[in-house]
Design a protein around this motif. Structure first.
Motif, PDB file in Angstrom:
ATOM      1  N   GLU A 188       0.804  -1.218   0.000  1.00 22.64           N
ATOM      2  CA  GLU A 188       0.000   0.000   0.000  1.00 22.64           C
ATOM      3  C   GLU A 188       0.840   1.272   0.000  1.00 22.64           C
ATOM      4  N   SER A 189       2.153   1.171   0.135  1.00 21.04           N
ATOM      5  CA  SER A 189       3.023   2.348   0.186  1.00 21.04           C
ATOM      6  C   SER A 189       2.935   3.140  -1.107  1.00 21.04           C
ATOM      7  N   THR A 190       3.146   4.443  -1.007  1.00 25.39           N
ATOM      8  CA  THR A 190       3.117   5.297  -2.190  1.00 25.39           C
ATOM      9  C   THR A 190       4.512   5.376  -2.817  1.00 25.39           C
ATOM     10  N   LEU A 191       4.569   5.850  -4.042  1.00 18.81           N
ATOM     11  CA  LEU A 191       5.848   6.055  -4.703  1.00 18.81           C
ATOM     12  C   LEU A 191       6.672   7.057  -3.908  1.00 18.81           C
ATOM     13  N   GLY A 192       6.026   8.049  -3.345  1.00 14.02           N
ATOM     14  CA  GLY A 192       6.720   9.030  -2.500  1.00 14.02           C
ATOM     15  C   GLY A 192       7.377   8.374  -1.302  1.00 14.02           C
ATOM     16  N   ASP A 193       6.681   7.415  -0.682  1.00 19.01           N
ATOM     17  CA  ASP A 193       7.253   6.678   0.449  1.00 19.01           C
ATOM     18  C   ASP A 193       8.498   5.908   0.014  1.00 19.01           C
ATOM     19  N   VAL A 194       8.407   5.278  -1.147  1.00 17.88           N
ATOM     20  CA  VAL A 194       9.522   4.482  -1.661  1.00 17.88           C
ATOM     21  C   VAL A 194      10.723   5.379  -1.947  1.00 17.88           C
ATOM     22  N   ILE A 195      10.476   6.511  -2.607  1.00 15.78           N
ATOM     23  CA  ILE A 195      11.567   7.442  -2.923  1.00 15.78           C
ATOM     24  C   ILE A 195      12.208   7.949  -1.634  1.00 15.78           C
ATOM     25  N   HIS A 196      11.402   8.276  -0.658  1.00 16.97           N
ATOM     26  CA  HIS A 196      11.941   8.753   0.618  1.00 16.97           C
ATOM     27  C   HIS A 196      12.817   7.679   1.270  1.00 16.97           C
ATOM     28  N   SER A 197      12.369   6.444   1.268  1.00 15.70           N
ATOM     29  CA  SER A 197      13.154   5.357   1.860  1.00 15.70           C
ATOM     30  C   SER A 197      14.460   5.143   1.108  1.00 15.70           C
ATOM     31  N   LEU A 198      14.389   5.131  -0.221  1.00 16.73           N
ATOM     32  CA  LEU A 198      15.609   4.950  -1.017  1.00 16.73           C
ATOM     33  C   LEU A 198      16.621   6.040  -0.701  1.00 16.73           C
ATOM     34  N   ALA A 199      16.160   7.284  -0.652  1.00 18.37           N
ATOM     35  CA  ALA A 199      17.064   8.411  -0.433  1.00 18.37           C
ATOM     36  C   ALA A 199      17.582   8.467   1.000  1.00 18.37           C
ATOM     37  N   SER A 200      16.702   8.329   1.954  1.00 23.06           N
ATOM     38  CA  SER A 200      17.114   8.496   3.355  1.00 23.06           C
ATOM     39  C   SER A 200      17.976   7.349   3.860  1.00 23.06           C
ATOM     40  N   MET A 201      17.806   6.172   3.271  1.00 22.03           N
ATOM     41  CA  MET A 201      18.582   5.017   3.727  1.00 22.03           C
ATOM     42  C   MET A 201      19.734   4.689   2.784  1.00 22.03           C
ATOM     43  N   SER A 202      19.875   5.472   1.722  1.00 29.04           N
ATOM     44  CA  SER A 202      20.956   5.280   0.743  1.00 29.04           C
ATOM     45  C   SER A 202      21.025   3.842   0.248  1.00 29.04           C
ATOM     46  N   VAL A 203      19.867   3.324  -0.189  1.00 29.50           N
ATOM     47  CA  VAL A 203      19.798   1.970  -0.727  1.00 29.50           C
ATOM     48  C   VAL A 203      19.328   2.027  -2.171  1.00 29.50           C
ATOM     49  N   HIS A 204      19.529   0.943  -2.884  1.00 28.33           N
ATOM     50  CA  HIS A 204      19.163   0.886  -4.296  1.00 28.33           C
ATOM     51  C   HIS A 204      17.964  -0.004  -4.562  1.00 28.33           C
ATOM     52  N   ARG A 205      17.493  -0.698  -3.524  1.00 29.35           N
ATOM     53  CA  ARG A 205      16.318  -1.550  -3.714  1.00 29.35           C
ATOM     54  C   ARG A 205      15.533  -1.652  -2.411  1.00 29.35           C
ATOM     55  N   ILE A 206      14.235  -1.830  -2.584  1.00 21.50           N
ATOM     56  CA  ILE A 206      13.331  -2.011  -1.448  1.00 21.50           C
ATOM     57  C   ILE A 206      12.463  -3.223  -1.748  1.00 21.50           C
ATOM     58  N   TYR A 207      12.358  -4.099  -0.779  1.00 22.26           N
ATOM     59  CA  TYR A 207      11.537  -5.299  -0.936  1.00 22.26           C
ATOM     60  C   TYR A 207      10.110  -4.978  -0.531  1.00 22.26           C
ATOM     61  N   ILE A 208       9.167  -5.367  -1.367  1.00 20.58           N
ATOM     62  CA  ILE A 208       7.755  -5.125  -1.112  1.00 20.58           C
ATOM     63  C   ILE A 208       7.202  -6.342  -0.385  1.00 20.58           C
ATOM     64  N   VAL A 209       6.549  -6.103   0.737  1.00 27.98           N
ATOM     65  CA  VAL A 209       6.004  -7.210   1.512  1.00 27.98           C
ATOM     66  C   VAL A 209       4.490  -7.117   1.577  1.00 27.98           C
ATOM     67  N   GLY A 210       3.871  -8.269   1.567  1.00 32.88           N
ATOM     68  CA  GLY A 210       2.418  -8.357   1.650  1.00 32.88           C
ATOM     69  C   GLY A 210       2.009  -8.843   3.025  1.00 32.88           C
ATOM     70  N   LYS A 211       0.928  -9.616   3.037  1.00 29.00           N
ATOM     71  CA  LYS A 211       0.440 -10.188   4.286  1.00 29.00           C
ATOM     72  C   LYS A 211       1.509 -11.093   4.880  1.00 29.00           C
ATOM     73  N   ASP A 212       1.550 -11.149   6.183  1.00 32.15           N
ATOM     74  CA  ASP A 212       2.513 -11.976   6.914  1.00 32.15           C
ATOM     75  C   ASP A 212       3.957 -11.631   6.575  1.00 32.15           C
ATOM     76  N   ASN A 213       4.194 -10.405   6.094  1.00 31.07           N
ATOM     77  CA  ASN A 213       5.533  -9.925   5.745  1.00 31.07           C
ATOM     78  C   ASN A 213       6.264 -10.802   4.743  1.00 31.07           C
ATOM     79  N   GLU A 214       5.528 -11.446   3.850  1.00 31.46           N
ATOM     80  CA  GLU A 214       6.178 -12.229   2.798  1.00 31.46           C
ATOM     81  C   GLU A 214       6.527 -11.316   1.630  1.00 31.46           C
ATOM     82  N   VAL A 215       7.707 -11.520   1.056  1.00 28.78           N
ATOM     83  CA  VAL A 215       8.165 -10.681  -0.047  1.00 28.78           C
ATOM     84  C   VAL A 215       7.349 -11.008  -1.296  1.00 28.78           C
TER      85      VAL A 215
END
Length: 71
Positions: free
Chosen positions: A9-36
């Motif tokens: 449910e995260s927004t693109l803005g949330d993803v961009i903020h996470s990428l920038a603030s954590m200096s990472v190049h990828r973010i794993y998307i998790v669904g129910k039960d925190n499964e990727v």
């Protein structure tokens, strides 16, 4: 470092903020039960704003750096 995740449910803005603030190049998307359920990369985000024509890189991989500087 533990993998960086966000919810489906995260927004693109949330993803961009996470990428920038954590200096990472990828973010794993998790669904129910925190499964990727997927991965969003920095390149995926950039491609939302910049269009690369089909075979764009194929046209340039054969050139030398000197030739590219002239363009």
């Amino acid at each position: 470092m533990p993998p960086i995740t966000c919810k489906v449910e995260s927004t693109l803005g949330d993803v961009i903020h996470s990428l920038a603030s954590m200096s990472v190049h990828r973010i794993y998307i998790v669904g129910k039960d925190n499964e990727v359920v997927g991965v969003i990369t920095l390149r995926d985000v950039i491609s939302c704003f910049i269009f690369e024509p089909q075979n764009y890189f194929d046209d340039y991989f054969g050139f030398s750096v000197k030739e590219l500087l002239k363009k």
